[in-house]
Design a protein around this motif. Structure first.
Motif, PDB file in Angstrom:
ATOM      1  N   VAL A 161       0.836  -1.202   0.000  1.00 32.54           N
ATOM      2  CA  VAL A 161       0.000   0.000   0.000  1.00 32.54           C
ATOM      3  C   VAL A 161       0.872   1.255   0.000  1.00 32.54           C
ATOM      4  CG1 VAL A 161      -1.416   1.363   1.585  1.00 32.54           C
ATOM      5  CG2 VAL A 161      -2.149  -0.929   0.933  1.00 32.54           C
ATOM      6  N   LEU A 162       1.957   1.236   0.766  1.00 36.21           N
ATOM      7  CA  LEU A 162       2.839   2.402   0.808  1.00 36.21           C
ATOM      8  C   LEU A 162       3.581   2.572  -0.515  1.00 36.21           C
ATOM      9  CD1 LEU A 162       4.198   2.163   4.454  1.00 36.21           C
ATOM     10  CD2 LEU A 162       2.510   3.758   3.548  1.00 36.21           C
ATOM     11  N   GLY A 163       3.956   1.459  -1.157  1.00 37.32           N
ATOM     12  CA  GLY A 163       4.560   1.564  -2.477  1.00 37.32           C
ATOM     13  C   GLY A 163       3.603   2.180  -3.480  1.00 37.32           C
ATOM     14  N   LEU A 164       2.344   1.752  -3.446  1.00 37.14           N
ATOM     15  CA  LEU A 164       1.336   2.315  -4.338  1.00 37.14           C
ATOM     16  C   LEU A 164       1.094   3.786  -4.017  1.00 37.14           C
ATOM     17  CD1 LEU A 164      -0.842   2.172  -6.509  1.00 37.14           C
ATOM     18  CD2 LEU A 164      -2.374   1.126  -4.809  1.00 37.14           C
ATOM     19  N   ALA A 165       1.040   4.113  -2.730  1.00 39.16           N
ATOM     20  CA  ALA A 165       0.832   5.513  -2.335  1.00 39.16           C
ATOM     21  C   ALA A 165       1.963   6.393  -2.843  1.00 39.16           C
ATOM     22  CB  ALA A 165       0.712   5.614  -0.815  1.00 39.16           C
ATOM     23  N   GLN A 166       3.189   5.895  -2.762  1.00 39.75           N
ATOM     24  CA  GLN A 166       4.320   6.682  -3.269  1.00 39.75           C
ATOM     25  C   GLN A 166       4.182   6.910  -4.767  1.00 39.75           C
ATOM     26  OE1 GLN A 166       8.420   6.261  -1.792  1.00 39.75           O
ATOM     27  NE2 GLN A 166       9.011   5.668  -3.876  1.00 39.75           N
ATOM     28  N   MET A 167       3.765   5.884  -5.520  1.00 37.63           N
ATOM     29  CA  MET A 167       3.556   6.061  -6.961  1.00 37.63           C
ATOM     30  C   MET A 167       2.521   7.159  -7.224  1.00 37.63           C
ATOM     31  SD  MET A 167       3.235   2.105  -8.200  1.00 37.63           S
ATOM     32  CE  MET A 167       4.412   0.841  -7.715  1.00 37.63           C
ATOM     33  N   ILE A 168       1.407   7.079  -6.518  1.00 36.10           N
ATOM     34  CA  ILE A 168       0.312   8.032  -6.730  1.00 36.10           C
ATOM     35  C   ILE A 168       0.761   9.457  -6.437  1.00 36.10           C
ATOM     36  CG2 ILE A 168      -1.913   8.772  -5.778  1.00 36.10           C
ATOM     37  CD1 ILE A 168      -2.562   5.747  -5.440  1.00 36.10           C
ATOM     38  N   MET A 169       1.452   9.640  -5.329  1.00 39.61           N
ATOM     39  CA  MET A 169       1.861  10.989  -4.948  1.00 39.61           C
ATOM     40  C   MET A 169       2.983  11.504  -5.847  1.00 39.61           C
ATOM     41  SD  MET A 169       1.530  10.927  -0.761  1.00 39.61           S
ATOM     42  CE  MET A 169       2.692   9.574  -0.509  1.00 39.61           C
TER      43      MET A 169
ATOM     44  N   MET B  90       3.500  10.795  -8.909  1.00 35.72           N
ATOM     45  CA  MET B  90       2.932  11.123 -10.219  1.00 35.72           C
ATOM     46  C   MET B  90       1.858  12.195 -10.139  1.00 35.72           C
ATOM     47  SD  MET B  90       2.692   7.335 -11.933  1.00 35.72           S
ATOM     48  CE  MET B  90       4.130   6.268 -11.948  1.00 35.72           C
ATOM     49  N   ASN B  91       1.578  12.645  -8.908  1.00 35.01           N
ATOM     50  CA  ASN B  91       0.613  13.729  -8.675  1.00 35.01           C
ATOM     51  C   ASN B  91      -0.737  13.424  -9.327  1.00 35.01           C
ATOM     52  OD1 ASN B  91      -0.027  16.198  -7.443  1.00 35.01           O
ATOM     53  ND2 ASN B  91       0.401  17.354  -9.317  1.00 35.01           N
ATOM     54  N   LEU B  92      -1.244  12.223  -9.101  1.00 39.19           N
ATOM     55  CA  LEU B  92      -2.533  11.854  -9.674  1.00 39.19           C
ATOM     56  C   LEU B  92      -3.642  12.713  -9.072  1.00 39.19           C
ATOM     57  CD1 LEU B  92      -2.490   7.948  -9.943  1.00 39.19           C
ATOM     58  CD2 LEU B  92      -1.727   9.665 -11.586  1.00 39.19           C
ATOM     59  N   PRO B  93      -4.641  13.084  -9.860  1.00 38.94           N
ATOM     60  CA  PRO B  93      -5.698  13.994  -9.382  1.00 38.94           C
ATOM     61  C   PRO B  93      -6.752  13.263  -8.556  1.00 38.94           C
ATOM     62  CG  PRO B  93      -6.092  13.437 -11.679  1.00 38.94           C
ATOM     63  CD  PRO B  93      -4.787  12.784 -11.308  1.00 38.94           C
ATOM     64  N   LEU B  94      -6.389  12.890  -7.352  1.00 42.25           N
ATOM     65  CA  LEU B  94      -7.330  12.205  -6.469  1.00 42.25           C
ATOM     66  C   LEU B  94      -7.025  12.555  -5.020  1.00 42.25           C
ATOM     67  CD1 LEU B  94      -5.505   9.695  -5.200  1.00 42.25           C
ATOM     68  CD2 LEU B  94      -6.073   8.609  -7.350  1.00 42.25           C
ATOM     69  N   GLN B  95      -7.944  12.180  -4.150  1.00 45.68           N
ATOM     70  CA  GLN B  95      -7.770  12.352  -2.708  1.00 45.68           C
ATOM     71  C   GLN B  95      -7.420  10.985  -2.112  1.00 45.68           C
ATOM     72  OE1 GLN B  95     -10.845  15.065  -0.826  1.00 45.68           O
ATOM     73  NE2 GLN B  95     -11.819  14.792  -2.838  1.00 45.68           N
ATOM     74  N   LEU B  96      -6.212  10.886  -1.604  1.00 44.86           N
ATOM     75  CA  LEU B  96      -5.683   9.611  -1.122  1.00 44.86           C
ATOM     76  C   LEU B  96      -5.745   9.555   0.400  1.00 44.86           C
ATOM     77  CD1 LEU B  96      -4.119   6.928  -1.637  1.00 44.86           C
ATOM     78  CD2 LEU B  96      -2.012   8.289  -1.459  1.00 44.86           C
ATOM     79  N   ARG B  97      -6.268   8.443   0.878  1.00 40.22           N
ATOM     80  CA  ARG B  97      -6.259   8.159   2.309  1.00 40.22           C
ATOM     81  C   ARG B  97      -5.653   6.771   2.502  1.00 40.22           C
ATOM     82  NH1 ARG B  97     -11.593   7.340   6.250  1.00 40.22           N
ATOM     83  NH2 ARG B  97     -10.615   8.002   8.221  1.00 40.22           N
ATOM     84  N   VAL B  98      -4.687   6.647   3.378  1.00 38.55           N
ATOM     85  CA  VAL B  98      -4.038   5.369   3.670  1.00 38.55           C
ATOM     86  C   VAL B  98      -4.280   5.031   5.131  1.00 38.55           C
ATOM     87  CG1 VAL B  98      -1.847   4.136   3.804  1.00 38.55           C
ATOM     88  CG2 VAL B  98      -2.257   5.723   1.905  1.00 38.55           C
TER      89      VAL B  98
ATOM     90  N   GLY C  44       6.844  -6.441  -4.423  1.00 35.73           N
ATOM     91  CA  GLY C  44       5.580  -5.762  -4.651  1.00 35.73           C
ATOM     92  C   GLY C  44       4.673  -6.618  -5.518  1.00 35.73           C
ATOM     93  N   GLN C  45       3.421  -6.759  -5.115  1.00 34.80           N
ATOM     94  CA  GLN C  45       2.440  -7.536  -5.872  1.00 34.80           C
ATOM     95  C   GLN C  45       1.122  -6.776  -5.916  1.00 34.80           C
ATOM     96  OE1 GLN C  45       2.550 -11.520  -3.904  1.00 34.80           O
ATOM     97  NE2 GLN C  45       2.981 -12.251  -5.972  1.00 34.80           N
ATOM     98  N   GLY C  46       0.770  -6.288  -7.084  1.00 31.65           N
ATOM     99  CA  GLY C  46      -0.501  -5.597  -7.243  1.00 31.65           C
ATOM    100  C   GLY C  46      -0.422  -4.102  -7.447  1.00 31.65           C
ATOM    101  N   PRO C  47       0.567  -3.376  -6.873  1.00 34.58           N
ATOM    102  CA  PRO C  47       0.554  -1.918  -7.006  1.00 34.58           C
ATOM    103  C   PRO C  47       0.638  -1.420  -8.446  1.00 34.58           C
ATOM    104  CG  PRO C  47       1.869  -2.508  -5.105  1.00 34.58           C
ATOM    105  CD  PRO C  47       1.513  -3.797  -5.798  1.00 34.58           C
ATOM    106  N   ARG C  48       1.473  -2.035  -9.282  1.00 32.45           N
ATOM    107  CA  ARG C  48       1.577  -1.535 -10.660  1.00 32.45           C
ATOM    108  C   ARG C  48       0.292  -1.793 -11.435  1.00 32.45           C
ATOM    109  NH1 ARG C  48       6.465  -4.108 -10.404  1.00 32.45           N
ATOM    110  NH2 ARG C  48       5.917  -5.612 -12.040  1.00 32.45           N
ATOM    111  N   ALA C  49      -0.334  -2.947 -11.198  1.00 28.91           N
ATOM    112  CA  ALA C  49      -1.616  -3.230 -11.844  1.00 28.91           C
ATOM    113  C   ALA C  49      -2.669  -2.227 -11.390  1.00 28.91           C
ATOM    114  CB  ALA C  49      -2.063  -4.658 -11.527  1.00 28.91           C
ATOM    115  N   LEU C  50      -2.701  -1.948 -10.100  1.00 31.03           N
ATOM    116  CA  LEU C  50      -3.672  -0.988  -9.576  1.00 31.03           C
ATOM    117  C   LEU C  50      -3.426   0.403 -10.135  1.00 31.03           C
ATOM    118  CD1 LEU C  50      -3.798  -2.269  -5.905  1.00 31.03           C
ATOM    119  CD2 LEU C  50      -5.792  -1.998  -7.388  1.00 31.03           C
ATOM    120  N   LEU C  51      -2.179   0.837 -10.150  1.00 28.93           N
ATOM    121  CA  LEU C  51      -1.859   2.158 -10.670  1.00 28.93           C
ATOM    122  C   LEU C  51      -2.309   2.289 -12.121  1.00 28.93           C
ATOM    123  CD1 LEU C  51      -0.196   4.843 -10.013  1.00 28.93           C
ATOM    124  CD2 LEU C  51       1.595   3.760 -11.382  1.00 28.93           C
TER     125      LEU C  51
END
Length: 460
Positions: free
Chosen positions: A258-266, A268-276, A444-451
């Motif tokens: 989840v933290l790996g995915l969160a780092q990708m999202i932030m 890349m500055n994706l236009p969303l509101q992220l809560r972990v 890591g398993q799943g974060p790249r697919a999710l992103l």
């Protein structure tokens, strides 16, 4: 470590990537001297073979790398990484031979050959550096590699140095790096703020149990990620045997992913509101440990009969998922190293996921292939709901019989989500043996697919 491309301004050797069936045709267009040289090197184009070709002054003029046969490449996640690991230290640029549709994946695999977990002993990762080819999104690939490294480091670190305290510190560091907010509810405050099952699972440990929360972004769809942060799992009073306990430092792999995915999202500055949300605990044995036969009341008000204290991950996730659902998110994703049953079903290499959302399911299956992050949909099979209803309480945390263990765990978690769109991953987060681009250990398993799937799933 920095997993990044070499500067295009630095000198680099051309690298010709040659598939084994194409070698003869390629040699037909080359001088006889080169053919003789490669034959003397026993170069046949096998996957992972490399050779340096000298120029007139005896220094390397270019390099060749074997790309193997198509059937062999299909068995590898990052085929070119096998060559990257074999090349001598230096800078290289791909001159030919890598299909355009595989170029970004192969570049990611190359960067990942530079990963090494060297906190406790010196390691020797691959030292061949790649100049980013034209036409690829080099910054994105570097973000993917660096986020994967974060996940691997967190999973590989033993619990003595990655307990709930250190996991919280890792989240705080990540939040600081990207201007996110971070807070934690810990110890007695878990009871005061109605997170009772997180408290029950972790109360026997030396380090306080806690719920860690990070928030980032002020506009766009609301995405909530929930990661299982069981920093070590003894099994509790249903104590695991020694062999089963050996890898339990990785039981916080859901949080790490989840933290790996969160780092990708932030990044890349994706236009969303992220809560972990990360429930961080250690499932230990002490006089105040929760017991088989206990009945716990969850944040949602559902009661849970404890038939096995080793099925603790779903308990801490349940309270976190209830909290996630209360925030009215557009999508909730949970990631957890939850069940051995998932490993029996799909092995270590596939990341199984559950969802009732057909759009998300199709997007994830396609994204997993595109991102070299294979996933597989498992069923929320409603007829099995009765298996998690013990009668004495609303829910059973460990149904007897042993059948459908991953499915019943997923059904258990779904009870705590309400009406939010929901995807659950039951991952392994561990590479049992070294493979090209994947060192033995945390994975890591799943974060790249999710992103890759998020733009379609959330309409970004």
């Amino acid at each position: 470590m920095t997993l990044s491309f070499a500067s295009p301004s630095d000198p680099s050797l051309p690298l010709y990537v040659i598939a084994q069936p194409d070698l003869d045709d390629w040699l037909n267009d080359q001088p006889q001297s080169l053919t003789n040289w490669l034959k003397s090197c026993d170069f046949t184009g096998r996957l992972g073979q490399v050779a340096l070709v000298p120029g007139p002054d005896g220094t390397p003029s270019f390099a060749v790398a074997g790309y193997g046969k198509p059937a062999i490449r299909r068995r590898k996640r990052f085929p070119l990484a096998a060559a990257a690991e074999a090349l001598p230290e230096g800078n290289y640029h791909i001159a030919s031979g890598v299909p355009a549709n595989a170029l970004e994946t192969e570049c990611l695999g190359w960067l990942l050959t530079g990963y090494a977990f060297d906190t406790y002993a010196k390691q020797s990762p691959a030292k061949a550096r790649l100049v980013a080819p034209d036409g690829i999104d080099a910054p994105r690939i570097e973000i993917l590699a660096q986020s994967e490294a974060l996940t691997r480091d967190l999973v590989n670190t033993p619990t003595a140095d990655m307990g709930p305290d250190q996991l919280q510190a890792a989240v705080e560091t990540l939040a600081q790096d990207f201007g996110a907010s971070c807070k934690a509810v810990r110890g007695q405050a878990l009871l005061d703020q109605n997170l009772p099952m997180i408290h029950a699972v972790g109360r026997a440990a030396v380090q306080d149990p806690r719920l860690i929360e990070m928030n980032w972004g002020n506009s766009g769809p609301k995405l909530t990620l929930v990661g299982k942060g069981v920093c070590f799992d003894t099994g509790g009073l249903n104590l695991k045997p020694g062999n089963s306990m050996a890898l339990m430092k990785k039981d916080m792999g859901g949080a790490a992913n989840v933290l790996g995915l969160a780092q990708m999202i932030m990044a890349m500055n994706l236009p969303l509101q992220l809560r972990v949300l990360i429930p961080a605990v250690e499932n230990s044995v002490a006089g105040n440990a929760f017991r088989p036969g206990d009945i716990l009341t969850s944040r949602k008000g559902l009661t849970v009969e404890i038939n096995n204290t080793d099925a603790e991950g779903r308990l801490v996730l349940a309270d976190a998922l209830t909290l996630a659902d209360e925030g009215g998110p557009d999508l909730v994703i949970s990631m957890a190293t939850l069940t051995g049953a998932a490993r029996v079903a799909v092995g270590a290499d596939l990341a199984p996921f559950y969802t009732d959302d057909e759009t998300a399911a199709q997007a994830l299956m396609q994204a997993g292939q595109k991102a070299a992050d294979p996933v597989w949909r498992m069923p929320f099979h409603d007829p099995y709901e009765a298996m998690i209803e013990p009668g004495i309480a609303d829910l059973d945390n460990a149904p007897s019989g042993g059948f459908a263990g991953s499915i019943t765990a997923a059904l258990f978690l779904r009870r705590f989500v309400g009406n939010s769109r929901y995807v659950h991953f039951d991952i392994y987060s561990w590479q049992p043996r070294k493979a090209p681009g994947r060192s033995k250990g945390g994975l890591g398993q799943g974060p790249r697919a999710l992103l890759t799937a998020l733009p379609e799933v959330l309409g970004l």
